[in-house]
Design a protein around this motif. Structure first.
Motif, PDB file in Angstrom:
ATOM      1  N   PRO A  49      -0.261   7.751  -2.824  1.00 41.26           N
ATOM      2  CA  PRO A  49      -1.367   8.771  -1.974  1.00 41.26           C
ATOM      3  C   PRO A  49      -1.672   7.156  -1.464  1.00 41.26           C
ATOM      4  O   PRO A  49      -2.510   7.822   0.152  1.00 41.26           O
ATOM      5  CB  PRO A  49      -2.499   9.364  -2.852  1.00 41.26           C
ATOM      6  CG  PRO A  49      -1.569   8.832  -4.485  1.00 41.26           C
ATOM      7  CD  PRO A  49      -0.670   8.691  -4.240  1.00 41.26           C
ATOM      8  N   TRP A  50      -1.637   6.183  -1.820  1.00 46.35           N
ATOM      9  CA  TRP A  50      -2.838   5.002  -1.180  1.00 46.35           C
ATOM     10  C   TRP A  50      -2.369   4.827   0.466  1.00 46.35           C
ATOM     11  O   TRP A  50      -2.276   3.340   1.014  1.00 46.35           O
ATOM     12  CB  TRP A  50      -3.323   4.402  -1.932  1.00 46.35           C
ATOM     13  CG  TRP A  50      -3.840   5.161  -3.004  1.00 46.35           C
ATOM     14  CD1 TRP A  50      -3.737   5.490  -3.899  1.00 46.35           C
ATOM     15  CD2 TRP A  50      -4.982   5.666  -2.509  1.00 46.35           C
ATOM     16  NE1 TRP A  50      -4.745   5.723  -5.213  1.00 46.35           N
ATOM     17  CE2 TRP A  50      -5.725   6.168  -4.098  1.00 46.35           C
ATOM     18  CE3 TRP A  50      -6.613   5.868  -1.848  1.00 46.35           C
ATOM     19  CZ2 TRP A  50      -6.589   6.957  -4.335  1.00 46.35           C
ATOM     20  CZ3 TRP A  50      -7.289   6.492  -2.417  1.00 46.35           C
ATOM     21  CH2 TRP A  50      -7.998   6.623  -3.238  1.00 46.35           C
ATOM     22  N   CYS A  51      -0.137   4.508   0.699  1.00 50.27           N
ATOM     23  CA  CYS A  51      -0.034   3.939   1.357  1.00 50.27           C
ATOM     24  C   CYS A  51       0.928   4.677   2.719  1.00 50.27           C
ATOM     25  O   CYS A  51       1.334   6.163   1.750  1.00 50.27           O
ATOM     26  CB  CYS A  51       0.972   2.878   0.367  1.00 50.27           C
ATOM     27  SG  CYS A  51       2.144   1.857   1.039  1.00 50.27           S
ATOM     28  N   ASN A  56      -7.120  -0.155   0.544  1.00 49.16           N
ATOM     29  CA  ASN A  56      -7.671  -0.958   0.452  1.00 49.16           C
ATOM     30  C   ASN A  56      -7.212  -2.372  -0.414  1.00 49.16           C
ATOM     31  O   ASN A  56      -6.070  -2.378  -0.899  1.00 49.16           O
ATOM     32  CB  ASN A  56      -8.800  -0.551  -0.422  1.00 49.16           C
ATOM     33  CG  ASN A  56      -8.943  -0.079  -1.730  1.00 49.16           C
ATOM     34  OD1 ASN A  56      -7.953  -0.482  -2.214  1.00 49.16           O
ATOM     35  ND2 ASN A  56      -9.062   0.974  -2.424  1.00 49.16           N
ATOM     36  N   GLY A  57      -7.822  -3.572  -0.764  1.00 50.39           N
ATOM     37  CA  GLY A  57      -7.302  -4.194  -1.560  1.00 50.39           C
ATOM     38  C   GLY A  57      -7.127  -4.379  -2.609  1.00 50.39           C
ATOM     39  O   GLY A  57      -6.070  -5.232  -2.609  1.00 50.39           O
ATOM     40  N   SER A  58      -7.140  -3.845  -3.215  1.00 47.55           N
ATOM     41  CA  SER A  58      -6.719  -3.199  -5.139  1.00 47.55           C
ATOM     42  C   SER A  58      -5.504  -2.848  -4.958  1.00 47.55           C
ATOM     43  O   SER A  58      -4.888  -2.908  -5.533  1.00 47.55           O
ATOM     44  CB  SER A  58      -8.026  -3.185  -5.565  1.00 47.55           C
ATOM     45  OG  SER A  58      -8.142  -1.571  -5.210  1.00 47.55           O
ATOM     46  N   TRP A  59      -5.388  -2.282  -4.121  1.00 47.48           N
ATOM     47  CA  TRP A  59      -3.872  -1.308  -3.807  1.00 47.48           C
ATOM     48  C   TRP A  59      -2.988  -2.396  -3.406  1.00 47.48           C
ATOM     49  O   TRP A  59      -1.728  -1.930  -3.382  1.00 47.48           O
ATOM     50  CB  TRP A  59      -4.428  -0.057  -3.011  1.00 47.48           C
ATOM     51  CG  TRP A  59      -4.911   0.904  -3.959  1.00 47.48           C
ATOM     52  CD1 TRP A  59      -6.130   1.325  -3.413  1.00 47.48           C
ATOM     53  CD2 TRP A  59      -4.575   1.620  -4.752  1.00 47.48           C
ATOM     54  NE1 TRP A  59      -6.655   2.660  -4.347  1.00 47.48           N
ATOM     55  CE2 TRP A  59      -5.597   2.472  -5.367  1.00 47.48           C
ATOM     56  CE3 TRP A  59      -3.087   1.380  -5.787  1.00 47.48           C
ATOM     57  CZ2 TRP A  59      -5.527   3.238  -6.710  1.00 47.48           C
ATOM     58  CZ3 TRP A  59      -3.467   2.403  -6.907  1.00 47.48           C
ATOM     59  CH2 TRP A  59      -4.170   3.157  -7.573  1.00 47.48           C
ATOM     60  N   MET A  60      -3.340  -3.160  -1.769  1.00 44.81           N
ATOM     61  CA  MET A  60      -3.128  -3.556  -1.892  1.00 44.81           C
ATOM     62  C   MET A  60      -2.000  -5.257  -2.242  1.00 44.81           C
ATOM     63  O   MET A  60      -0.562  -5.555  -2.488  1.00 44.81           O
ATOM     64  CB  MET A  60      -2.897  -5.054  -0.319  1.00 44.81           C
ATOM     65  CG  MET A  60      -2.737  -5.916   0.404  1.00 44.81           C
ATOM     66  SD  MET A  60      -3.206  -6.344   1.718  1.00 44.81           S
ATOM     67  CE  MET A  60      -3.770  -7.952   1.095  1.00 44.81           C
ATOM     68  N   MET A  61      -2.704  -5.755  -3.499  1.00 42.95           N
ATOM     69  CA  MET A  61      -2.582  -6.182  -4.508  1.00 42.95           C
ATOM     70  C   MET A  61      -1.520  -5.911  -5.266  1.00 42.95           C
ATOM     71  O   MET A  61      -0.249  -6.307  -5.555  1.00 42.95           O
ATOM     72  CB  MET A  61      -3.356  -7.094  -5.425  1.00 42.95           C
ATOM     73  CG  MET A  61      -4.420  -7.568  -4.360  1.00 42.95           C
ATOM     74  SD  MET A  61      -3.632  -8.860  -3.467  1.00 42.95           S
ATOM     75  CE  MET A  61      -3.084 -10.109  -4.959  1.00 42.95           C
ATOM     76  N   ILE A 106       1.917  -5.272   5.694  1.00 45.18           N
ATOM     77  CA  ILE A 106       1.299  -4.446   4.596  1.00 45.18           C
ATOM     78  C   ILE A 106      -0.101  -5.380   5.018  1.00 45.18           C
ATOM     79  O   ILE A 106      -0.370  -6.133   5.263  1.00 45.18           O
ATOM     80  CB  ILE A 106       0.735  -4.915   3.222  1.00 45.18           C
ATOM     81  CG1 ILE A 106       2.597  -5.014   2.431  1.00 45.18           C
ATOM     82  CG2 ILE A 106       0.125  -3.718   2.565  1.00 45.18           C
ATOM     83  CD1 ILE A 106       2.329  -5.153   0.994  1.00 45.18           C
ATOM     84  N   ARG A 107      -0.866  -4.235   6.404  1.00 43.68           N
ATOM     85  CA  ARG A 107      -2.006  -3.961   6.362  1.00 43.68           C
ATOM     86  C   ARG A 107      -3.103  -2.980   5.817  1.00 43.68           C
ATOM     87  O   ARG A 107      -2.803  -2.219   5.301  1.00 43.68           O
ATOM     88  CB  ARG A 107      -2.440  -3.998   7.803  1.00 43.68           C
ATOM     89  CG  ARG A 107      -1.703  -2.733   8.671  1.00 43.68           C
ATOM     90  CD  ARG A 107      -1.852  -2.479   9.880  1.00 43.68           C
ATOM     91  NE  ARG A 107      -1.145  -1.693  10.414  1.00 43.68           N
ATOM     92  CZ  ARG A 107      -1.195  -1.011  11.691  1.00 43.68           C
ATOM     93  NH1 ARG A 107      -0.889  -1.902  12.658  1.00 43.68           N
ATOM     94  NH2 ARG A 107      -0.814   0.123  11.795  1.00 43.68           N
ATOM     95  N   ILE A 108      -4.212  -4.077   5.999  1.00 43.71           N
ATOM     96  CA  ILE A 108      -5.137  -2.715   5.435  1.00 43.71           C
ATOM     97  C   ILE A 108      -5.624  -1.650   6.491  1.00 43.71           C
ATOM     98  O   ILE A 108      -6.041  -2.171   7.529  1.00 43.71           O
ATOM     99  CB  ILE A 108      -7.085  -3.296   4.585  1.00 43.71           C
ATOM    100  CG1 ILE A 108      -6.171  -4.233   3.173  1.00 43.71           C
ATOM    101  CG2 ILE A 108      -7.457  -2.406   3.764  1.00 43.71           C
ATOM    102  CD1 ILE A 108      -6.540  -4.910   2.854  1.00 43.71           C
ATOM    103  N   ASN A 109      -6.393   0.019   5.764  1.00 41.28           N
ATOM    104  CA  ASN A 109      -6.303   0.821   7.369  1.00 41.28           C
ATOM    105  C   ASN A 109      -7.326   1.868   6.087  1.00 41.28           C
ATOM    106  O   ASN A 109      -7.022   2.788   5.209  1.00 41.28           O
ATOM    107  CB  ASN A 109      -4.863   1.233   7.442  1.00 41.28           C
ATOM    108  CG  ASN A 109      -5.450   2.442   8.290  1.00 41.28           C
ATOM    109  OD1 ASN A 109      -6.462   2.543   8.611  1.00 41.28           O
ATOM    110  ND2 ASN A 109      -4.541   3.480   9.149  1.00 41.28           N
TER     111      ASN A 109
END
Length: 182
Positions: A61-63, A79-84, A110-113
């Motif tokens: 759901p986060w991507c 966010n950054g934690s999901w990016m990691m 990958i970019r944060i939105n």
């Protein structure tokens, strides 16, 4: 026809351009341009579905797929934690996409939105509201006519305060064919 600039431009600037070739209406009126835009959008939707299937369930759901251009896949993450977490899966995702549908895929950016976070919470709140409404409707109970009659009978033999409460309770009968027995 000159090549269009690839950097993003504001919409009002596109609408104010002098030459008809640069105007947004002109670009959208060209059947091949709109067809290309539509095909690209449909391709991104299909690619998004494949990527979501390849990701682990907590990440899904986060991507989402933001774009695919020049053999580079651009993913938006909340966010950054999901990016990691996504970075840990990035190589597996890259190889799986190369095997399945994109053999020419070079890399994944990958970019944060943060809008994804808001969309997820709004969707979650709507679902919770719908579930609560369903449970409220299923938990609402109706008095039968027989029960209402028994309550009215009991109210006639009870003290005034209790009698009033029992009559109000008997008035909750939900039967459209007959009025509540008060």
């Amino acid at each position: 026809m000159p090549k269009r600039e690839s950097r993003p431009q504001r919409l009002n600037i596109l609408l104010q351009k002098e030459s008809p070739e640069d105007r947004l209406e002109y670009l959208l009126s060209q059947p091949d341009q709109t067809k290309n835009i539509e095909q690209h959008a449909l391709g991104l939707l299909k690619l998004n579905a494949v990527v979501k299937k390849l990701l682990s369930p907590p990440l899904q759901p986060w991507c989402r797929v933001a774009n695919y251009r020049q053999n580079i896949l651009v993913l938006d993450i909340a966010n950054g934690s999901w990016m990691m977490r996504l970075r840990y899966e990035q190589l597996n995702l890259l190889s799986a996409l190369r095997k399945q549908i994109l053999p020419s895929l070079c890399s994944i950016h990958i970019r944060i939105n943060p809008i994804l976070m808001l969309e997820f919470h709004n969707t979650k709140q709507k679902l919770e509201g719908m579930k609560k409404k369903e449970t409220d409707e299923s938990n609402s109970r109706c008095l039968s006519l027989k029960t209402a009659e028994l309550l009215v009978n009991l109210a006639s033999r009870s003290p005034k305060k209790l009698s009033d409460a029992l009559k109000r309770l008997a008035g909750l009968v939900k039967n459209p064919t007959s009025p509540p027995p008060i």
